[in-house]
Design a protein around this motif. Structure first.
Motif, mmCIF file in Angstrom:
data_model
loop_
_atom_site.group_PDB
_atom_site.id
_atom_site.type_symbol
_atom_site.label_atom_id
_atom_site.label_comp_id
_atom_site.label_asym_id
_atom_site.label_seq_id
_atom_site.Cartn_x
_atom_site.Cartn_y
_atom_site.Cartn_z
ATOM 1 N N GLN A 1 9.264 8.982 -3.048
ATOM 2 C CA GLN A 1 10.236 9.610 -2.154
ATOM 3 C C GLN A 1 11.665 9.239 -2.546
ATOM 4 O OE1 GLN A 1 8.945 11.960 0.175
ATOM 5 N NE2 GLN A 1 7.309 11.354 -1.233
ATOM 6 N N TYR A 2 11.845 7.986 -2.961
ATOM 7 C CA TYR A 2 13.173 7.548 -3.410
ATOM 8 C C TYR A 2 13.589 8.288 -4.686
ATOM 9 C CZ TYR A 2 16.943 4.651 -5.221
ATOM 10 O OH TYR A 2 18.153 4.213 -5.733
ATOM 11 N N TYR A 3 12.634 8.414 -5.605
ATOM 12 C CA TYR A 3 12.917 9.157 -6.843
ATOM 13 C C TYR A 3 13.352 10.586 -6.514
ATOM 14 C CZ TYR A 3 11.854 12.292 -10.706
ATOM 15 O OH TYR A 3 11.927 13.285 -11.641
ATOM 16 N N ALA A 4 12.628 11.242 -5.606
ATOM 17 C CA ALA A 4 12.950 12.618 -5.241
ATOM 18 C C ALA A 4 14.331 12.707 -4.595
ATOM 19 C CB ALA A 4 11.877 13.165 -4.293
ATOM 20 N N TYR A 5 14.672 11.704 -3.801
ATOM 21 C CA TYR A 5 15.987 11.675 -3.154
ATOM 22 C C TYR A 5 17.097 11.633 -4.204
ATOM 23 C CZ TYR A 5 19.810 10.236 -0.079
ATOM 24 O OH TYR A 5 21.004 10.169 0.597
ATOM 25 N N THR A 6 16.947 10.769 -5.191
ATOM 26 C CA THR A 6 17.973 10.656 -6.242
ATOM 27 C C THR A 6 18.006 11.883 -7.141
ATOM 28 O OG1 THR A 6 16.422 9.507 -7.727
ATOM 29 C CG2 THR A 6 17.768 8.144 -6.269
ATOM 30 N N GLU A 7 16.868 12.561 -7.251
ATOM 31 C CA GLU A 7 16.761 13.689 -8.171
ATOM 32 C C GLU A 7 17.279 14.987 -7.570
ATOM 33 O OE1 GLU A 7 15.525 15.100 -12.031
ATOM 34 O OE2 GLU A 7 15.768 13.095 -11.186
ATOM 35 N N PHE A 8 17.031 15.215 -6.273
ATOM 36 C CA PHE A 8 17.301 16.523 -5.695
ATOM 37 C C PHE A 8 18.418 16.544 -4.653
ATOM 38 C CE2 PHE A 8 12.901 16.862 -7.187
ATOM 39 C CZ PHE A 8 12.982 18.028 -7.938
ATOM 40 N N CYS A 9 18.829 15.392 -4.151
ATOM 41 C CA CYS A 9 19.833 15.399 -3.088
ATOM 42 C C CYS A 9 21.235 15.674 -3.595
ATOM 43 C CB CYS A 9 19.781 14.090 -2.290
ATOM 44 S SG CYS A 9 18.427 14.095 -1.076
ATOM 45 N N SER A 10 21.427 15.635 -4.900
ATOM 46 C CA SER A 10 22.713 16.055 -5.450
ATOM 47 C C SER A 10 22.900 17.564 -5.288
ATOM 48 C CB SER A 10 22.791 15.687 -6.937
ATOM 49 O OG SER A 10 21.741 16.312 -7.653
ATOM 50 N N LEU A 11 21.801 18.264 -4.975
ATOM 51 C CA LEU A 11 21.848 19.710 -4.778
ATOM 52 C C LEU A 11 22.092 20.079 -3.319
ATOM 53 C CD1 LEU A 11 18.755 20.627 -7.000
ATOM 54 C CD2 LEU A 11 21.173 20.590 -7.661
ATOM 55 N N ASP A 12 22.335 19.065 -2.487
ATOM 56 C CA ASP A 12 22.642 19.268 -1.066
ATOM 57 C C ASP A 12 21.522 20.014 -0.344
ATOM 58 O OD1 ASP A 12 24.182 18.962 1.198
ATOM 59 O OD2 ASP A 12 25.180 20.894 0.948
ATOM 60 N N ARG A 13 20.309 19.489 -0.486
ATOM 61 C CA ARG A 13 19.162 20.092 0.181
ATOM 62 C C ARG A 13 19.119 19.669 1.653
ATOM 63 N NH1 ARG A 13 17.683 23.979 -0.580
ATOM 64 N NH2 ARG A 13 15.436 23.738 -0.275
ATOM 65 N N THR B 1 0.821 -1.210 0.000
ATOM 66 C CA THR B 1 0.000 0.000 0.000
ATOM 67 C C THR B 1 0.855 1.261 0.000
ATOM 68 O OG1 THR B 1 -1.816 -1.113 1.160
ATOM 69 C CG2 THR B 1 -1.740 1.288 1.307
ATOM 70 N N ALA B 2 1.951 1.224 0.714
ATOM 71 C CA ALA B 2 2.823 2.403 0.822
ATOM 72 C C ALA B 2 3.850 2.476 -0.301
ATOM 73 C CB ALA B 2 3.546 2.391 2.169
ATOM 74 N N SER B 3 3.850 1.514 -1.204
ATOM 75 C CA SER B 3 4.913 1.418 -2.208
ATOM 76 C C SER B 3 4.947 2.617 -3.146
ATOM 77 C CB SER B 3 4.772 0.124 -3.011
ATOM 78 O OG SER B 3 3.535 0.091 -3.708
ATOM 79 N N GLY B 4 3.776 3.093 -3.571
ATOM 80 C CA GLY B 4 3.751 4.248 -4.473
ATOM 81 C C GLY B 4 4.368 5.472 -3.824
ATOM 82 N N PHE B 5 3.996 5.711 -2.583
ATOM 83 C CA PHE B 5 4.554 6.834 -1.827
ATOM 84 C C PHE B 5 6.058 6.670 -1.655
ATOM 85 C CE2 PHE B 5 5.920 8.642 2.224
ATOM 86 C CZ PHE B 5 5.478 9.955 2.115
ATOM 87 N N ALA B 6 6.493 5.461 -1.267
ATOM 88 C CA ALA B 6 7.909 5.212 -0.997
ATOM 89 C C ALA B 6 8.758 5.359 -2.254
ATOM 90 C CB ALA B 6 8.085 3.819 -0.399
ATOM 91 N N LEU B 7 8.275 4.837 -3.356
ATOM 92 C CA LEU B 7 9.034 4.921 -4.609
ATOM 93 C C LEU B 7 9.197 6.364 -5.063
ATOM 94 C CD1 LEU B 7 7.559 1.880 -6.577
ATOM 95 C CD2 LEU B 7 9.896 2.119 -5.717
ATOM 96 N N ASP C 1 18.330 14.219 6.852
ATOM 97 C CA ASP C 1 17.467 13.719 7.919
ATOM 98 C C ASP C 1 17.607 12.208 8.063
ATOM 99 O OD1 ASP C 1 16.577 16.276 8.237
ATOM 100 O OD2 ASP C 1 14.673 15.983 7.167
ATOM 101 N N LYS C 2 17.292 11.699 9.256
ATOM 102 C CA LYS C 2 17.365 10.250 9.473
ATOM 103 C C LYS C 2 16.478 9.500 8.486
ATOM 104 C CE LYS C 2 18.580 10.394 14.381
ATOM 105 N NZ LYS C 2 18.170 10.018 15.773
ATOM 106 N N VAL C 3 15.287 10.035 8.264
ATOM 107 C CA VAL C 3 14.402 9.509 7.216
ATOM 108 C C VAL C 3 14.182 10.657 6.234
ATOM 109 C CG1 VAL C 3 12.188 8.465 6.682
ATOM 110 C CG2 VAL C 3 13.279 7.993 8.881
ATOM 111 N N PRO C 4 14.958 10.674 5.154
ATOM 112 C CA PRO C 4 14.913 11.817 4.231
ATOM 113 C C PRO C 4 13.664 11.822 3.350
ATOM 114 C CG PRO C 4 16.425 10.153 3.410
ATOM 115 C CD PRO C 4 15.961 9.672 4.755
ATOM 116 N N LEU C 5 12.575 12.401 3.857
ATOM 117 C CA LEU C 5 11.323 12.481 3.111
ATOM 118 C C LEU C 5 11.150 13.893 2.569
ATOM 119 C CD1 LEU C 5 8.850 10.523 5.430
ATOM 120 C CD2 LEU C 5 10.017 9.694 3.385
ATOM 121 N N ILE C 6 11.135 14.005 1.264
ATOM 122 C CA ILE C 6 10.949 15.320 0.669
ATOM 123 C C ILE C 6 9.528 15.820 0.877
ATOM 124 C CG2 ILE C 6 10.268 14.468 -1.623
ATOM 125 C CD1 ILE C 6 11.871 16.812 -2.806
#
Length: 409
Positions: free
Chosen positions: A237-249, A229-235, A254-259
């Motif tokens: 969040q993972y996409y956003a992590y790979t997309e925006f964390c190269s910008l050092d946001r 059930t949570a897979s769509g949300f989790a995927l 965070d311990k649980v990096p949720l955009i």
């Protein structure tokens, strides 16, 4: 009756869209953001659908997630619009251009989903209350008259989310847990609150068996269904992590990096009691009718068996099997309603509750129950008229304001 439900749903969409287009050509747009994004100064009927959040969905469908704040809007809806624009509506791109075709595709998804959602609510009601065809029918009509009419016919997620919500709930009642988890997994890629539907699995597979003193090994299954059930949300969040964390946001460390939680707070000022300000009083007034309906609806249900409700079914004074609004079969839906009401009034932009609750079945069951008592049984007729008047008047005013690009939204 199901065919009648579909007919009423289609008619409601035709009336809504017709009034919206007529209003737009008469008043124009107070805000030109839609025309700017569409790169046009001409009036086009499709312009009426590009308002508020739809601007983001169209931009995402066309160019993907360019800006961090866009991640507040989940990807399934724009992906569906893009898929439809590049397949079924592909011939229209030469005539309308890419952006208008994407917009038309998003509107098509919303309106088809709305009609199917009305039927899905009817089927869900019969799955929970098999003998109450009248409530199934009237509550579906209540859905068709939902106050945020134009939001449910524009490039928004309300309609498709309601369709997935109602369908998954019916499958839960039918014990089709895997199907429910899968459709809600997709739904959590439409809107984040689909994650809370995992509670149905724990209630049905764990809690009800514990209170009946049945030893169950289904806890692992309920956890598995929750993960799906949570897979769509989790995927996402993972996409956003790979997309925006190269910008050092900042949220990336965070311990649980949720955009999602970061963006909601940073760009939209969403947080616990953050909306409780004097300047927001008008928005609380706008939300008051839905809040009141929810409070009265929960009160009407709870007072029939307060012991059963507050003990989560451990003790009951009302026997199972009743097919009316106060049936114990509806308990889990009432718990969901109560939780969402508490969350919406403390953690959201309060006026959004009008749209947020379009996918909450007990709201329509309560309204349907009021209308049956008022118009069919001549009980509390004034209350039935007040609620019907609110649905009709707010819906009409909302169409005019939305079409003119005027608040509230």
């Amino acid at each position: 009756m199901l065919k009648q439900v579909y007919s009423i749903a289609i008619t409601s969409r035709l009336i809504t869209i017709g009034l919206a287009i007529a209003t737009y050509f008469f008043t124009g747009s107070y805000d030109s953001s839609g025309e700017i994004q569409l790169d046009t100064t001409a009036k086009c009927a499709l312009n009426v659908f590009l308002r508020w959040d739809a601007l983001y969905f169209l931009h995402i469908a066309e160019k993907g997630y360019v800006y961090e704040q866009e991640t507040a809007f989940f990807p399934v809806m724009p992906l569906l619009a893009k898929l439809l624009a590049n397949t079924v509506f592909l011939p229209l791109q030469r005539l309308l251009g890419n952006r208008y075709t994407l917009l038309l595709a998003g509107v098509a998804v919303a309106n088809v989903s709305f009609v199917l959602a009305a039927g899905a609510l009817y089927k869900l009601t019969l799955a929970v209350l098999p003998k109450n065809k009248q409530l199934a029918y009237v509550s579906s009509i209540a859905f068709c008259l939902s106050p945020p009419a134009m939001f449910m016919s524009s490039f928004y997620t309300e309609s498709i989310f309601a369709l997935m919500t109602f369908t998954g709930m019916r499958w839960i009642i039918e014990k089709k847990y895997t199907q429910s988890a899968l459709i809600w997994g997709i739904a959590s890629g439409v809107r984040s609150n689909a994650v809370v539907y995992a509670g149905f699995f724990f209630y049905d597979l764990v809690w009800t068996r514990l209170i009946n003193r049945k030893v169950s090994m289904l806890k692992i299954r309920s956890v598995l269904y929750t993960l799906i059930t949570a897979s769509g949300f989790a995927l996402f969040q993972y996409y956003a992590y790979t997309e925006f964390c190269s910008l050092d946001r900042p949220w990336c460390s965070d311990k649980v990096p949720l955009i999602y939680s970061f963006v909601q707070k940073e760009y939209w000022d969403v947080g616990f009691l953050s909306y409780y300000e004097v300047k927001q009083i008008p928005n609380f007034v706008l939300a008051a009718p839905i809040i009141a309906l929810s409070v009265f609806g929960l009160k009407a249900y709870i007072q029939q068996d307060p012991v059963g409700f507050w003990t989560l079914g451990i003790r009951k004074s009302k026997q199972d099997g009743n097919d009316d609004y106060c049936s114990p079969n509806l308990a889990v839906f009432m718990y969901l309603w109560a939780f969402l009401l508490l969350f919406a009034t403390t953690n959201m932009h309060i006026q959004v509750i009008i749209r947020f609750f379009t996918s909450v079945p007990p709201l329509y069951w309560y309204v349907g129950n009021l209308w049956i008592k008022g118009f069919c049984e001549s009980k509390s007729t004034w209350m039935a008229n007040v609620v019907l008047g609110y649905f009709a008047i707010y819906g009409l005013i909302g169409i005019v304001l939305f079409s003119s690009f005027l608040p509230p939204a």
